[in-house]
Design a protein around this motif. Structure first.
Motif, short mmCIF file in Angstrom:
data_model
loop_
_atom_site.label_atom_id
_atom_site.label_comp_id
_atom_site.label_asym_id
_atom_site.label_seq_id
_atom_site.Cartn_x
_atom_site.Cartn_y
_atom_site.Cartn_z
N SER A 102 -13.19 -0.34 2.60
CA SER A 102 -12.49 -0.05 3.74
C SER A 102 -11.59 1.28 3.32
O SER A 102 -11.41 1.57 2.07
CB SER A 102 -11.36 -1.11 3.86
OG SER A 102 -10.56 -0.68 4.99
N SER A 103 -11.60 2.23 4.34
CA SER A 103 -10.90 3.44 4.15
C SER A 103 -9.45 3.46 4.12
O SER A 103 -8.80 4.31 3.37
CB SER A 103 -11.18 4.45 5.34
OG SER A 103 -10.92 4.01 6.57
N ALA A 104 -8.85 2.34 4.78
CA ALA A 104 -7.55 2.08 4.81
C ALA A 104 -7.05 1.40 3.42
O ALA A 104 -7.61 0.43 3.11
CB ALA A 104 -7.28 1.38 6.03
N PRO A 105 -6.16 2.11 2.64
CA PRO A 105 -5.71 1.42 1.33
C PRO A 105 -4.77 0.00 1.81
O PRO A 105 -4.20 -0.02 2.96
CB PRO A 105 -4.45 2.54 1.06
CG PRO A 105 -3.90 3.16 2.10
CD PRO A 105 -5.37 3.23 3.25
N THR A 106 -4.82 -0.90 0.89
CA THR A 106 -3.79 -1.93 0.75
C THR A 106 -2.38 -1.37 0.46
O THR A 106 -2.39 -0.67 -0.35
CB THR A 106 -4.16 -2.91 -0.35
OG1 THR A 106 -5.30 -3.78 0.49
CG2 THR A 106 -3.18 -3.97 -0.37
N VAL A 107 -1.26 -1.67 1.00
CA VAL A 107 0.05 -1.08 0.86
C VAL A 107 0.90 -2.31 0.21
O VAL A 107 1.05 -3.25 1.03
CB VAL A 107 0.66 -0.53 1.91
CG1 VAL A 107 2.03 0.00 1.29
CG2 VAL A 107 -0.35 0.52 2.59
N VAL A 108 1.37 -2.15 -0.86
CA VAL A 108 2.49 -3.27 -1.51
C VAL A 108 3.95 -2.25 -1.39
O VAL A 108 4.07 -0.86 -1.89
CB VAL A 108 2.01 -3.53 -2.71
CG1 VAL A 108 3.09 -4.30 -3.53
CG2 VAL A 108 0.87 -4.29 -2.88
N GLU A 109 4.67 -2.76 -0.83
CA GLU A 109 6.10 -2.05 -0.66
C GLU A 109 6.91 -2.90 -1.93
O GLU A 109 7.33 -3.81 -2.06
CB GLU A 109 6.55 -2.17 0.81
CG GLU A 109 7.76 -1.86 0.82
CD GLU A 109 7.95 -0.28 1.12
OE1 GLU A 109 8.75 0.44 1.48
OE2 GLU A 109 6.65 -0.08 1.80
N VAL A 110 7.60 -1.68 -2.50
CA VAL A 110 8.69 -1.99 -3.55
C VAL A 110 9.83 -1.71 -2.87
O VAL A 110 10.34 -0.69 -2.41
CB VAL A 110 8.81 -1.05 -4.71
CG1 VAL A 110 9.64 -1.64 -5.74
CG2 VAL A 110 7.28 -1.23 -5.29
N ASP A 111 10.57 -3.07 -2.58
CA ASP A 111 11.76 -3.02 -1.65
C ASP A 111 13.13 -2.81 -2.38
O ASP A 111 13.71 -3.70 -3.18
CB ASP A 111 11.75 -4.43 -1.03
CG ASP A 111 12.87 -4.57 0.26
OD1 ASP A 111 13.51 -3.61 0.31
OD2 ASP A 111 13.01 -5.55 0.84
N LEU A 112 13.75 -1.51 -2.36
CA LEU A 112 14.94 -1.14 -3.03
C LEU A 112 15.66 -0.40 -1.94
O LEU A 112 16.29 0.53 -2.30
CB LEU A 112 14.43 -0.29 -4.25
CG LEU A 112 13.84 -0.84 -5.04
CD1 LEU A 112 13.37 0.13 -6.28
CD2 LEU A 112 14.72 -2.09 -6.14
N GLY A 113 15.77 -1.05 -0.63
CA GLY A 113 16.76 -0.31 0.19
C GLY A 113 16.05 0.96 0.75
O GLY A 113 15.10 1.33 0.97
N ASP A 114 17.26 1.83 0.50
CA ASP A 114 16.95 3.34 0.83
C ASP A 114 15.86 4.14 -0.10
O ASP A 114 15.70 5.27 -0.09
CB ASP A 114 18.00 4.13 1.08
CG ASP A 114 19.05 4.27 0.08
OD1 ASP A 114 18.62 3.77 -1.12
OD2 ASP A 114 20.18 5.02 0.19
N ARG A 115 15.54 3.24 -1.35
CA ARG A 115 14.79 3.95 -2.37
C ARG A 115 13.45 3.34 -2.44
O ARG A 115 12.71 3.36 -3.52
CB ARG A 115 15.54 4.00 -3.82
CG ARG A 115 16.65 4.99 -3.81
CD ARG A 115 17.64 4.78 -4.94
NE ARG A 115 18.03 3.34 -5.28
CZ ARG A 115 17.58 2.36 -6.08
NH1 ARG A 115 16.47 2.80 -6.94
NH2 ARG A 115 17.99 1.47 -6.24
#
Length: 440
Positions: A73-86
């Protein structure tokens, strides 16, 4: 361990955090981290300190795709690192260096410095520069090419990055890009944290080790001759771009080294993932693209989750260092670069598991499974013969996890997928483990 009266639990789910995670004092603490095989179940963090109090807190479960990505697939998998505004994304997929907008959206100024090494530069430097500049004529890119190897992760080599940045008259709106493995990522990140007191940086990890571990979470730094990673800073990137195609040029030994960190996640917090590895290790070593993509994604989800709860390693995040205290001693005592980091961690993991068994905290089935999976991964299961008990003790005495003169270790306790970070253990068990693995 603490009585249940002194135990405090942190739980998280897929809901958004409403309160920031608490700051935990590291001295004289013993943490028990319990994780079931299901990725959305709760985490317990127990605090063994008389009279300690902890404000109620929740933290969000990392936002990530639930299933194995299709690498075609051309779309990447995205994993979010949740650190508020960072907070920042980890992009995972095949051919991502060809998707120029992914990198360019995270470059906020007009000047970029790519930090790489002599091995990676001929393979991916031009492609990275093209990804940064294609259709983006306002951005100019400089590069600095460092020698390759753990032994160069030092102050002298770090100065080459600062020299290039200063000579190029980079400013505070500049972006540093780390293109390479864990050594490059750690050094570039530390340079970005320090140059002009902090500039943006991006991680483009090109090894399994970096893709599943070191590029995520903001740990940056260099080694000292007396100990590994003793000089550094916590400094988060703008994004992590994991192009799985870069693994096509990775030597087999480097691939296996990175698998050591993948195995770690299963042991400390994700039994289901460990069981998947036992069934699919041959696919990982054969570079099956779907197996590699899944292992990277699941590892990043695990790490991002822990970092979101404990960014600066007050307690919970330390559990990610299973085997590292023994492993760092091997790297320091045997000589930086003689063994790859993952090789040392693999042997260190066996030692930590052996000690856990001696303490009566795990049964022998886990000991056997750890031995078996590391052998399947073609990783060492014992330290070099030149390592002595005294060498281990002297080096471990300056480990970062020492607090008030007390060496705290990450050990397994309970069923598969559970571990403790503690200084509350029988010292005889440590001595017995060291003697069993060292000739003197």
């Amino acid at each position: 361990m603490a009585s249940t009266a002194n135990a405090i639990s942190l739980s998280f789910s897929t809901t958004t955090a409403t309160t920031a995670p608490p700051t935990l004092k590291p001295q004289n603490l013993s943490y028990l981290y319990l994780r079931s095989s299901k990725p959305t179940t709760s985490v317990s963090l127990r605090l063994n300190r008389a009279g300690a109090t902890l404000a109620a807190a929740t933290a969000s479960r990392v936002r990530a795709s639930a299933q194995v990505m299709d690498v075609a697939s051309s779309a990447p998998t995205v994993v979010e690192v949740d650190l508020g505004d960072r907070s920042y994304p980890i992009y995972i997929g095949s051919g991502l260096l060809n998707q120029h907008e992914l990198l360019q959206r995270h470059v906020h100024g007009k000047r970029v410095l790519v930090v790489t090494n002599k091995t990676v530069a001929p393979l991916y430097l031009d492609k990275t520069i093209d990804a940064l500049t294609s259709g983006n004529p306002n951005v100019s890119v400089e590069s600095v090419i460092l020698p390759d190897g753990e032994k160069y992760k030092d102050m002298d080599t770090l100065m080459k990055v600062f020299d290039k940045a200063i000579e190029s008259r980079l400013d505070r709106k500049s972006t540093f890009v780390a293109l390479g493995g864990g050594v490059i990522g750690d050094m570039c990140g530390y340079a970005a944290a320090s140059f002009l007191r902090g500039v943006n940086f991006i991680q483009i990890p090109t090894t399994v080790m970096a893709q599943v571990d070191s590029s995520v979470g903001g740990k940056t730094g260099i080694n000292h001759r007396l100990g590994k990673n003793l000089i550094g800073a916590f400094y988060q990137p703008q994004c992590v771009l994991v192009d799985t195609d870069t693994l096509n040029t990775l030597p087999d030994r480097e691939l296996a080294s990175g698998v050591a960190e993948v195995i770690k996640y299963g042991l400390i917090r994700d039994a289901e993932f460990f069981e998947w590895q036992e069934k699919n290790m041959h696919k990982l070593l054969a570079r099956d693209p779907n197996a590699l993509a899944y292992a990277i994604k699941r590892s990043c989800e695990n790490k991002a989750e822990v970092v979101s709860l404990d960014e600066k390693e007050s307690g919970l995040r330390a559990t990610l260092n299973l085997g590292h205290t023994f492993g760092h001693a091997i790297e320091t005592g045997f000589g930086y670069g003689q063994w790859l980091h993952g090789e040392a961690v693999a042997a260190g993991t066996v030692m930590a598991v052996d000690m856990s068994y001696r303490l009566g905290w795990i049964d022998d089935s886990i000991v056997k499974r750890v031995q078996n999976i590391l052998q399947l991964a073609k990783l060492p299961t014992a330290p070099p013969e030149t390592m002595t008990v005294d060498m281990f003790k002297s080096i471990m005495a300056v480990d970062k996890k020492v607090a008030d003169g007390l060496l705290r270790l990450i050990l397994l306790k309970g069923p598969l997928g559970n571990c403790v970070f503690t200084g509350d253990y029988d010292r005889k068990a440590l001595d017995d483990t060291l003697r069993s693995f060292c000739k003197s």
